[in-house]
Design a protein around this motif. Structure first.
Motif, PDB file in Angstrom:
ATOM      1  N   GLU A 285       0.734  -1.123  -0.059  1.00 25.24           N
ATOM      2  CA  GLU A 285      -0.046  -0.029   0.016  1.00 25.24           C
ATOM      3  C   GLU A 285       0.862   1.434  -0.095  1.00 25.24           C
ATOM      4  O   GLU A 285       0.198   2.348  -0.219  1.00 25.24           O
ATOM      5  CB  GLU A 285      -0.881   0.200   1.230  1.00 25.24           C
ATOM      6  N   PHE A 286       2.057   1.088   0.211  1.00 29.33           N
ATOM      7  CA  PHE A 286       3.139   2.229   0.308  1.00 29.33           C
ATOM      8  C   PHE A 286       3.049   3.005  -1.204  1.00 29.33           C
ATOM      9  O   PHE A 286       3.203   2.006  -2.308  1.00 29.33           O
ATOM     10  CB  PHE A 286       4.321   1.990   0.680  1.00 29.33           C
ATOM     11  N   GLU A 287       2.945   4.211  -1.339  1.00 28.16           N
ATOM     12  CA  GLU A 287       2.735   4.739  -2.768  1.00 28.16           C
ATOM     13  C   GLU A 287       3.845   5.574  -3.239  1.00 28.16           C
ATOM     14  O   GLU A 287       4.324   6.380  -2.314  1.00 28.16           O
ATOM     15  CB  GLU A 287       1.487   5.739  -2.900  1.00 28.16           C
ATOM     16  N   ILE A 288       4.825   4.982  -4.035  1.00 29.07           N
ATOM     17  CA  ILE A 288       5.803   5.869  -4.462  1.00 29.07           C
ATOM     18  C   ILE A 288       5.786   6.433  -6.054  1.00 29.07           C
ATOM     19  O   ILE A 288       5.397   5.459  -6.597  1.00 29.07           O
ATOM     20  CB  ILE A 288       7.252   4.858  -4.458  1.00 29.07           C
ATOM     21  N   PRO A 289       5.982   7.441  -6.073  1.00 26.66           N
ATOM     22  CA  PRO A 289       5.614   8.115  -7.735  1.00 26.66           C
ATOM     23  C   PRO A 289       6.361   7.285  -8.688  1.00 26.66           C
ATOM     24  O   PRO A 289       7.664   6.915  -8.252  1.00 26.66           O
ATOM     25  CB  PRO A 289       6.146   9.580  -7.615  1.00 26.66           C
ATOM     26  N   GLY A 290       5.955   6.864  -9.658  1.00 24.59           N
ATOM     27  CA  GLY A 290       6.577   6.175 -10.846  1.00 24.59           C
ATOM     28  C   GLY A 290       6.704   4.852 -10.618  1.00 24.59           C
ATOM     29  O   GLY A 290       7.601   4.093 -11.161  1.00 24.59           O
ATOM     30  N   THR A 291       6.066   4.285  -9.578  1.00 22.17           N
ATOM     31  CA  THR A 291       6.176   2.691  -9.238  1.00 22.17           C
ATOM     32  C   THR A 291       5.748   1.898 -10.532  1.00 22.17           C
ATOM     33  O   THR A 291       4.877   2.202 -11.280  1.00 22.17           O
ATOM     34  CB  THR A 291       5.300   2.395  -8.122  1.00 22.17           C
ATOM     35  N   THR A 292       6.669   0.986 -10.800  1.00 20.92           N
ATOM     36  CA  THR A 292       6.256  -0.225 -11.964  1.00 20.92           C
ATOM     37  C   THR A 292       5.754  -1.282 -11.295  1.00 20.92           C
ATOM     38  O   THR A 292       5.891  -1.676 -10.221  1.00 20.92           O
ATOM     39  CB  THR A 292       7.450  -0.011 -12.822  1.00 20.92           C
ATOM     40  N   TYR A 293       5.210  -2.171 -12.040  1.00 21.77           N
ATOM     41  CA  TYR A 293       4.719  -3.367 -11.652  1.00 21.77           C
ATOM     42  C   TYR A 293       5.102  -4.834 -12.174  1.00 21.77           C
ATOM     43  O   TYR A 293       5.475  -4.881 -13.573  1.00 21.77           O
ATOM     44  CB  TYR A 293       3.034  -3.496 -11.905  1.00 21.77           C
ATOM     45  N   CYS A 294       5.737  -5.527 -11.498  1.00 21.05           N
ATOM     46  CA  CYS A 294       6.380  -6.633 -11.872  1.00 21.05           C
ATOM     47  C   CYS A 294       5.347  -7.942 -11.807  1.00 21.05           C
ATOM     48  O   CYS A 294       4.535  -8.224 -10.831  1.00 21.05           O
ATOM     49  CB  CYS A 294       7.558  -6.913 -11.032  1.00 21.05           C
ATOM     50  N   VAL A 295       5.257  -8.818 -12.729  1.00 21.97           N
ATOM     51  CA  VAL A 295       4.505  -9.908 -12.992  1.00 21.97           C
ATOM     52  C   VAL A 295       5.437 -11.261 -13.082  1.00 21.97           C
ATOM     53  O   VAL A 295       6.160 -11.030 -14.267  1.00 21.97           O
ATOM     54  CB  VAL A 295       3.164  -9.811 -13.989  1.00 21.97           C
ATOM     55  N   LEU A 296       5.253 -12.205 -12.628  1.00 20.78           N
ATOM     56  CA  LEU A 296       6.250 -13.294 -12.736  1.00 20.78           C
ATOM     57  C   LEU A 296       5.469 -14.376 -13.603  1.00 20.78           C
ATOM     58  O   LEU A 296       4.230 -15.001 -13.348  1.00 20.78           O
ATOM     59  CB  LEU A 296       6.441 -13.932 -11.557  1.00 20.78           C
ATOM     60  N   VAL A 297       6.342 -14.892 -14.795  1.00 25.72           N
ATOM     61  CA  VAL A 297       5.996 -16.011 -15.533  1.00 25.72           C
ATOM     62  C   VAL A 297       6.528 -17.270 -14.751  1.00 25.72           C
ATOM     63  O   VAL A 297       7.548 -17.206 -14.630  1.00 25.72           O
ATOM     64  CB  VAL A 297       6.225 -15.855 -17.022  1.00 25.72           C
ATOM     65  N   THR A 298       5.830 -18.357 -14.820  1.00 33.23           N
ATOM     66  CA  THR A 298       6.269 -19.615 -14.038  1.00 33.23           C
ATOM     67  C   THR A 298       6.259 -20.502 -14.846  1.00 33.23           C
ATOM     68  O   THR A 298       5.655 -20.818 -16.130  1.00 33.23           O
ATOM     69  CB  THR A 298       5.419 -19.916 -12.935  1.00 33.23           C
ATOM     70  N   SER A 299       7.276 -21.588 -14.552  1.00 31.53           N
ATOM     71  CA  SER A 299       7.484 -22.865 -15.478  1.00 31.53           C
ATOM     72  C   SER A 299       6.084 -23.659 -15.221  1.00 31.53           C
ATOM     73  O   SER A 299       5.761 -23.925 -14.093  1.00 31.53           O
ATOM     74  CB  SER A 299       8.670 -23.728 -14.776  1.00 31.53           C
ATOM     75  N   THR A 300       5.753 -24.444 -16.196  1.00 28.22           N
ATOM     76  CA  THR A 300       4.528 -25.359 -16.234  1.00 28.22           C
ATOM     77  C   THR A 300       5.134 -26.866 -16.148  1.00 28.22           C
ATOM     78  O   THR A 300       4.164 -27.649 -15.804  1.00 28.22           O
ATOM     79  CB  THR A 300       3.985 -25.245 -17.734  1.00 28.22           C
ATOM     80  N   ILE A 301       6.361 -26.944 -16.077  1.00 22.40           N
ATOM     81  CA  ILE A 301       6.918 -28.363 -15.850  1.00 22.40           C
ATOM     82  C   ILE A 301       7.667 -28.247 -14.806  1.00 22.40           C
ATOM     83  O   ILE A 301       8.251 -27.340 -14.089  1.00 22.40           O
ATOM     84  CB  ILE A 301       7.776 -28.824 -17.056  1.00 22.40           C
ATOM     85  N   ALA A 302       7.885 -29.564 -14.208  1.00 21.18           N
ATOM     86  CA  ALA A 302       8.627 -29.937 -12.836  1.00 21.18           C
ATOM     87  C   ALA A 302      10.002 -29.970 -12.899  1.00 21.18           C
ATOM     88  O   ALA A 302      10.912 -29.778 -12.021  1.00 21.18           O
ATOM     89  CB  ALA A 302       7.768 -30.809 -12.130  1.00 21.18           C
ATOM     90  N   ARG A 303      10.682 -30.579 -14.137  1.00 20.34           N
ATOM     91  CA  ARG A 303      11.856 -30.781 -14.178  1.00 20.34           C
ATOM     92  C   ARG A 303      12.471 -30.775 -15.460  1.00 20.34           C
ATOM     93  O   ARG A 303      11.759 -31.211 -16.414  1.00 20.34           O
ATOM     94  CB  ARG A 303      12.387 -32.007 -13.580  1.00 20.34           C
ATOM     95  N   GLY A 304      13.480 -30.176 -15.786  1.00 16.33           N
ATOM     96  CA  GLY A 304      14.164 -29.883 -17.145  1.00 16.33           C
ATOM     97  C   GLY A 304      14.752 -28.916 -17.499  1.00 16.33           C
ATOM     98  O   GLY A 304      15.573 -28.021 -16.279  1.00 16.33           O
ATOM     99  N   SER A 305      14.677 -28.098 -18.561  1.00 15.18           N
ATOM    100  CA  SER A 305      15.219 -26.768 -18.924  1.00 15.18           C
ATOM    101  C   SER A 305      14.597 -25.983 -19.893  1.00 15.18           C
ATOM    102  O   SER A 305      13.658 -26.799 -20.727  1.00 15.18           O
ATOM    103  CB  SER A 305      16.855 -26.928 -19.260  1.00 15.18           C
ATOM    104  N   ILE A 306      14.804 -24.775 -20.104  1.00 15.33           N
ATOM    105  CA  ILE A 306      14.165 -23.942 -20.929  1.00 15.33           C
ATOM    106  C   ILE A 306      14.817 -24.398 -22.297  1.00 15.33           C
ATOM    107  O   ILE A 306      15.973 -24.046 -22.247  1.00 15.33           O
ATOM    108  CB  ILE A 306      14.303 -22.504 -20.480  1.00 15.33           C
ATOM    109  N   ALA A 307      14.068 -24.731 -23.437  1.00 18.98           N
ATOM    110  CA  ALA A 307      14.700 -24.769 -24.651  1.00 18.98           C
ATOM    111  C   ALA A 307      14.600 -23.317 -25.469  1.00 18.98           C
ATOM    112  O   ALA A 307      15.536 -22.976 -25.992  1.00 18.98           O
ATOM    113  CB  ALA A 307      13.861 -25.868 -25.493  1.00 18.98           C
ATOM    114  N   SER A 308      13.546 -22.777 -25.269  1.00 16.17           N
ATOM    115  CA  SER A 308      13.512 -21.355 -26.111  1.00 16.17           C
ATOM    116  C   SER A 308      12.391 -20.588 -25.296  1.00 16.17           C
ATOM    117  O   SER A 308      11.428 -21.156 -24.675  1.00 16.17           O
ATOM    118  CB  SER A 308      13.132 -21.676 -27.208  1.00 16.17           C
ATOM    119  N   MET A 309      12.656 -19.343 -25.435  1.00 14.17           N
ATOM    120  CA  MET A 309      11.655 -18.418 -24.872  1.00 14.17           C
ATOM    121  C   MET A 309      11.241 -17.160 -25.638  1.00 14.17           C
ATOM    122  O   MET A 309      12.367 -16.387 -26.255  1.00 14.17           O
ATOM    123  CB  MET A 309      12.281 -17.810 -23.564  1.00 14.17           C
TER     124      MET A 309
END
Lengths: 749, 332
Positions: free
Chosen positions: A34-58
């Motif tokens: 709730e703290f307001e700082i002028p110019g605040t930007t917002y972060c959204v996280l993208v998450t892995s759909t698999i449980a083990r392995g590696s990222i092939a491409s993004m």
């Protein structure tokens, strides 16, 4: 040694209301997001759909080009975090040390729900939309998320506390006249505080950062950030005055917090992250899935011959998490032959974290269910069976308990719930269609006193400010501290302000493990006592003193006044002492910690829980219809907030017993009920009237207040009381929590 | 959540026109389910047509019964005097659903339109034939504790779905012979409630029989003789705010102890509100005894099939049915 004059809880010091209660219910309390700082930007996280392995491409181009997007960070472009690429930064000590996995540093996928990209935009909605445009392909590897399948891979974690324990001959139980062997399962539970996890970061200079976080310890976060970014700790300012529930999920600095600090530095803009509810299930820990076996032998007279307690719990592939699941078994009963083993199995899951009561609550469910099973085999009342095995001294460490009033607690609880109504024969009580049963269990948790500082400032108007960096995750820490200061200095409660939750304030430990009232409370006590000594000296010495010639111990501090014992008409408002001495304020700051008494005595809080349940044998529904919890936690510093804390613990216990379970689909390694509609925390209708009873006798050794901890014992053991009551109602023993209608109906219908 | 257009309409005609002409547009009423689905990217409409301003929230007596406007809030219906007095089963079912906050927002039409709460439907990283036809059914062989035991037959395994319809209200409406009044580009039509929702068959992506652009206007309930002997029994994992493991709506018309007529439906067991017409016929003329109800439960359970984790429903469903009937017979 407790101060005998302290904490009388008489008419002079009636139970005080929660000092920040009004702020919390009127919206006046400000939470991190709730703290307001002028110019605040917002972060959204993208998450892995698999449980083990590696990222092939993004594919991030579309997201980067979406309206309002400032940046998309992945493992390819997150700026290097200077303190994390050093050996000491990246390989935190095992077990249960810092996080050994760091976000967005490589392509590896270690668990489903792992953050793989951060999208930052000028509004939350734009960030959320852009996050949907990030497309990822994976190189999958077979994952392991099922503890039951991989139990054999259990390893003994490092650390003395986790080592195998043995006293006497553990196999003795096998030849005892009465033998029990039973296995118990606790599913994954998720803390799910109302307030979502996150962080708001604002770099105010190249080497200075302001952070509003959801943390149970501002100084813990400060240290972690200072280390990661190689900053002076004083240049990392962390603020968490209010928290919408923690339950343990804020006991460490999570990788996404560090990543947001890095992103904010790179973008030179304030960045705010508030995770979504489904991300609360994978990114901020959980109570680990745990299986336990209790083997127990007793003689015909109901004396325990031996106990073997084996526990196996999940951890992450990248980090050891451990907790004290088998700890209670070592000392709670007088039994000559005891052994415990504790194993952890690395799985492709996010790392667990302590959840209220932590391992002790898991262990108590198994041990206290087994005690009930054994009592049934012996045809003994479960309380009587416990009394026959009562440990007067600590059988693990062979030393006295600093205080233990468990016998009295059994009696008080039994009287309150109406234990005499209970029949030892299961299924004997009915109300129409409903079967009625009674169950009880004990709980215990380490009571300790750590190190903390506090500062108190008295003003000329007689008002007092207390300062400590401690956070309050909900139990009412501020109320307890105000209460202690009031008792020492006699300043009216309404004139005392407790400032907290900020790294600019005196040092305090992270809030967790039921230690804050003891630790920070002692610091407040010591500091107020020092102030009182100074005030007394000043008051006696000042010109025209009404106390001329008196000794400090002849003065009484009450109602904001200093009075002369024996002649109460001789008095002075505390603020006037400052005026007379030309002092705008009078302050004292002290560091405070426990001493050798912690090595001489075993210090534990104890609880006893009683549950009355109603079981519908037709539908399988179980309801807790009455609950009584008795706490032996030393002197109660703040009766109202302590009672609330107890009620909260019992509510958590009802959840553990009847409703809470995060379910994994092991084919995908993903949770299938990651929301508050399908993950069932108890609602008001599940929670009956709860009677809380406090023994309220000061512990003679732990600290000046004689106060032991409260938070954990409120929950520890409650689930067993319910399971035992279900057995008493139905004759069916359910050893896999939660006790949902499907499990009951299979057994009783 | 995707980006979408938002328009607000004030007449049913405009609403129908707005949704009919655009491929991927949806009506927005209370939003208690649709907005969640959008947040989780399960549904991504390009246009939302807000119908909350339409004059469709009245609850009124008609010549043959009661008409409930599609936009009447769940709370308003549950608390309405006529509903409580003459259609208590509906009031009970509504109050068994969701939470007060949700019932204050949710509408009758929206309640009928809510999607399944199957976890696989909600998680775009797992297969679901309802969300993504042909991707498979995650619940089969997976977490299917909440899932269907009736009406899951399909000719093509690859299109199978064992999800259940989550509504409590609809159990009462299907039992009480409600009719749905809908309006489309070709005018109005009436759909018997029992035909409104559909079984998954080979097209589980379709929850109901509405045509593109058709708007629910109202639900009509015929007068009935069941008010004295109605009961809605919902078995769930916690005491409130949980979807049914099994629920039963039971309504009896008794003369002495003889059942003149019965209405019965089950929730939590099928892709559609599961009306038990065969059981109703069985009960006609029989004494309202536990023995009768046990036989009725046997009839009800014909054709039931468990999928592993939900096998307990094969016991819970008949038990709940018997219990609901016993309570309904006692009520007065």
């Amino acid at each position: 040694m407790p101060d005998p004059k302290l904490m009388k809880n008489d008419e002079k010091s009636p139970a005080i209301n929660r000092v920040d209660g009004r702020l919390k219910v009127t919206g006046g309390a400000k939470y991190f997001a709730e703290f307001e700082i002028p110019g605040t930007t917002y972060c959204v996280l993208v998450t892995s759909t698999i449980a083990r392995g590696s990222i092939a491409s993004m594919e991030t181009k579309k997201a980067e080009g979406a309206p309002g997007v400032l940046a998309v960070f992945t493992n390819l472009n997150l700026p290097k975090i200077p303190g994390l690429n050093t050996p000491e930064g990246n390989n935190a000590k095992k077990p249960s040390g810092g996080e050994t996995y760091q976000m967005l540093t490589d392509k590896k996928i270690l668990f489903a729900g792992q953050p793989i990209a951060m999208v930052i935009a000028d509004t939350l909605e734009r960030a959320q939309y852009a996050a949907t445009l990030v497309k990822t392909t994976y190189s999958k590897q077979p994952h392991q998320t099922d503890l039951e399948k991989h139990k054999a891979k259990g390893v003994m974690p490092q650390g003395e506390r986790n080592a195998d324990y043995k006293r006497g001959n553990p196999d003795t139980y096998k030849t005892a006249p009465v033998v029990l062997e039973a296995s118990y399962t606790l599913p994954i539970e998720v803390h799910n505080p109302m307030e979502l996890h996150g962080i708001l970061v604002n770099w105010t200079a190249d080497d200075q950062v302001m952070i509003y976080a959801k943390t149970q310890g501002v100084q813990m976060t400060q240290k972690a950030v200072a280390k990661a970014f190689k900053l002076d700790e004083k240049n990392v300012h962390v603020h968490t005055e209010f928290m919408g529930g923690g339950f343990g999920m804020g006991l460490k600095t999570w990788p996404q917090e560090i990543a947001v600090v890095a992103a904010a530095k790179k973008l030179r803009k304030p960045v705010k992250l508030v995770v979504s509810r489904d991300q609360m299930f994978t990114m901020v820990g959980h109570r680990p899935y745990t299986t336990q076996t209790i083997s127990m032998g007793a003689d015909k007279a109901g004396k325990l011959v031996g106990i073997v307690h084996e526990a196996t719990a999940e951890t992450a592939s990248y980090e050891d998490f451990t907790e004290s699941t088998v700890g209670m078994t070592k000392f709670i009963y007088d039994c000559p032959n005891v052994s415990t083993t504790y194993r952890i199995v690395p799985l492709d899951r996010g790392v667990p974290i302590w959840m209220r009561g932590p391992g002790e609550a898991t262990g108590a469910f198994a041990l206290e269910s087994a005690m009930d099973e054994m009592a049934a085999k012996l045809n003994l009342d479960p309380i009587e069976f416990r009394l026959r095995n009562y440990a007067e001294t600590d059988p693990e460490k062979n030393r006295p308990f600093s205080s233990k009033h468990l016998k009295e607690a059994y009696q008080l609880g039994a009287d309150k719930i109406g234990w005499s109504k209970r029949k030892n024969e299961p299924g004997a009580l009915r109300d129409g269609e409903w079967l009625i049963g009674y169950g009880m269990s004990s709980g215990t948790f380490n009571a300790s006193r750590g190190q903390a500082s506090a500062k108190v400032i008295l003003n000329q108007d007689g008002s007092l400010v207390i300062q400590s960096a401690v956070t309050d995750i909900g139990p009412g820490t501020g109320t307890a501290m105000v209460s202690i200061a009031h008792d020492v200095l006699g300043i009216p409660v309404g004139r005392i302000k407790f400032e907290m939750g900020d790294t600019t304030l005196p040092k305090a430990p992270t809030q967790g493990g039921s230690t804050i009232t003891s630790t920070v409370g002692s610091a407040v006590y010591d500091t107020c006592t020092a102030l009182k000594t100074s005030l007394a000296a000043l008051a006696i010495a000042q010109g025209n003193s009404p106390f001329m010639g008196s000794k400090a111990e002849d003065l009484v501090f009450e109602d904001g006044m200093i009075q002369l014992k024996g002649d109460r008409k001789k008095k002075l408002p505390v603020g006037d002492v400052l005026k007379a001495n030309n002092l705008p304020t009078l302050d004292r700051a002290l560091d405070s910690k426990g001493g050798p008494e912690q090595e001489t005595y075993s210090m534990y809080s104890f609880s006893v829980h009683f549950a009355e349940v109603r079981v519908n044998p037709v539908t399988g529904v179980v309801r807790v219809s009455n609950a009584v919890s008795v706490a032996d936690s030393g002197r109660i510093v703040s009766p109202k907030t302590a009672a609330s804390q107890m009620i909260g613990g019992v509510t958590g216990g009802i959840g553990m017993a009847l409703t809470e379970e995060a379910v994994l689909d092991h084919r995908f390694g993903r949770l299938v009920n990651n929301n508050l509609a399908d993950y069932h925390v108890p609602v008001s209708a599940d929670v009956p009237h709860i009677d809380t009873i406090f023994i309220d006798k000061p512990d003679p050794y732990i600290n000046p207040m004689g106060a032991k901890g409260m938070g954990e014992i409120a929950l520890i053991g409650f689930a067993a009381a319910v399971a035992n009551a279900v057995y008493n109602a139905t004759g069916q023993r359910i050893r896999d929590l939660p006790i949902t209608p499907d499990k009951v109906i299979k057994r009783v219908a | 959540m995707n980006q979408f257009q938002y328009v607000r309409v004030t007449t049913p005609k405009a609403a129908v026109a707005a949704v009919t002409k655009e491929n991927n547009s949806l009506f927005l009423a209370g939003g208690t389910n649709l907005i969640d689905l959008m947040k989780r990217n399960v549904m991504s409409p390009e246009k939302l047509v807000d119908i909350n301003k339409l004059p469709l929230n009245t609850i009124e007596k008609t010549a043959t019964g009661l008409r409930i406007g599609a936009l009447a809030k769940n709370t308003a219906v549950a608390e309405h005097e006529l509903v409580r007095k003459s259609f208590p089963l509906l009031s009970m079912a509504l109050n068994a659903g969701a939470s007060p906050q949700l019932r204050n927002m949710a509408t009758v039409g929206g309640n009928m339109m809510q999607r399944t709460r199957c976890g696989y439907f909600y998680d775009t990283a797992m297969p679901c034939n309802k969300r993504e036809p042909g991707s498979g059914c995650g619940a089969i062989g997976g977490y299917n504790r909440m899932h269907a035991i009736f009406g899951t037959e399909s000719s093509d395994r690859s299109s199978k779905c064992i999800a259940v319809h989550p509504s409590d209200m609809c159990i009462a409406l299907v039992a009480l012979d409600a009719t749905v009044l809908v309006s489309g580009s070709k005018g109005e039509r009436r759909i018997p409630f029992i035909d409104f929702h559909r079984l998954p068959g080979d097209a589980p992506e379709k929850d109901n029989t509405l045509q593109k652009g058709e708007l629910i206007m109202a639900v009509d309930l015929p007068n009935n003789p069941f008010a004295d002997h109605s009961h809605y029994l919902k078995v769930r994992d916690r005491a409130s705010y949980a979807f049914a493991l099994v629920s039963v709506g039971a309504a009896l018309n008794l003369k002495g102890n003889t059942i003149q007529e019965a209405r019965l439906a089950m929730g939590g067991v099928s892709h559609k509100p599961w009306r038990l017409t065969e059981v109703e016929q069985f009960l006609r003329g029989k004494p309202a005894t536990e023995a009768t109800f046990r036989q009725a439960a046997d009839v009800a359970m014909k054709g039931a099939k468990g999928y592993g984790e939900n096998d307990f429903k094969l016991t819970m469903a008949p038990n709940t049915l018997i219990d609901a009937l016993k309570t309904a017979a006692k009520n007065a």
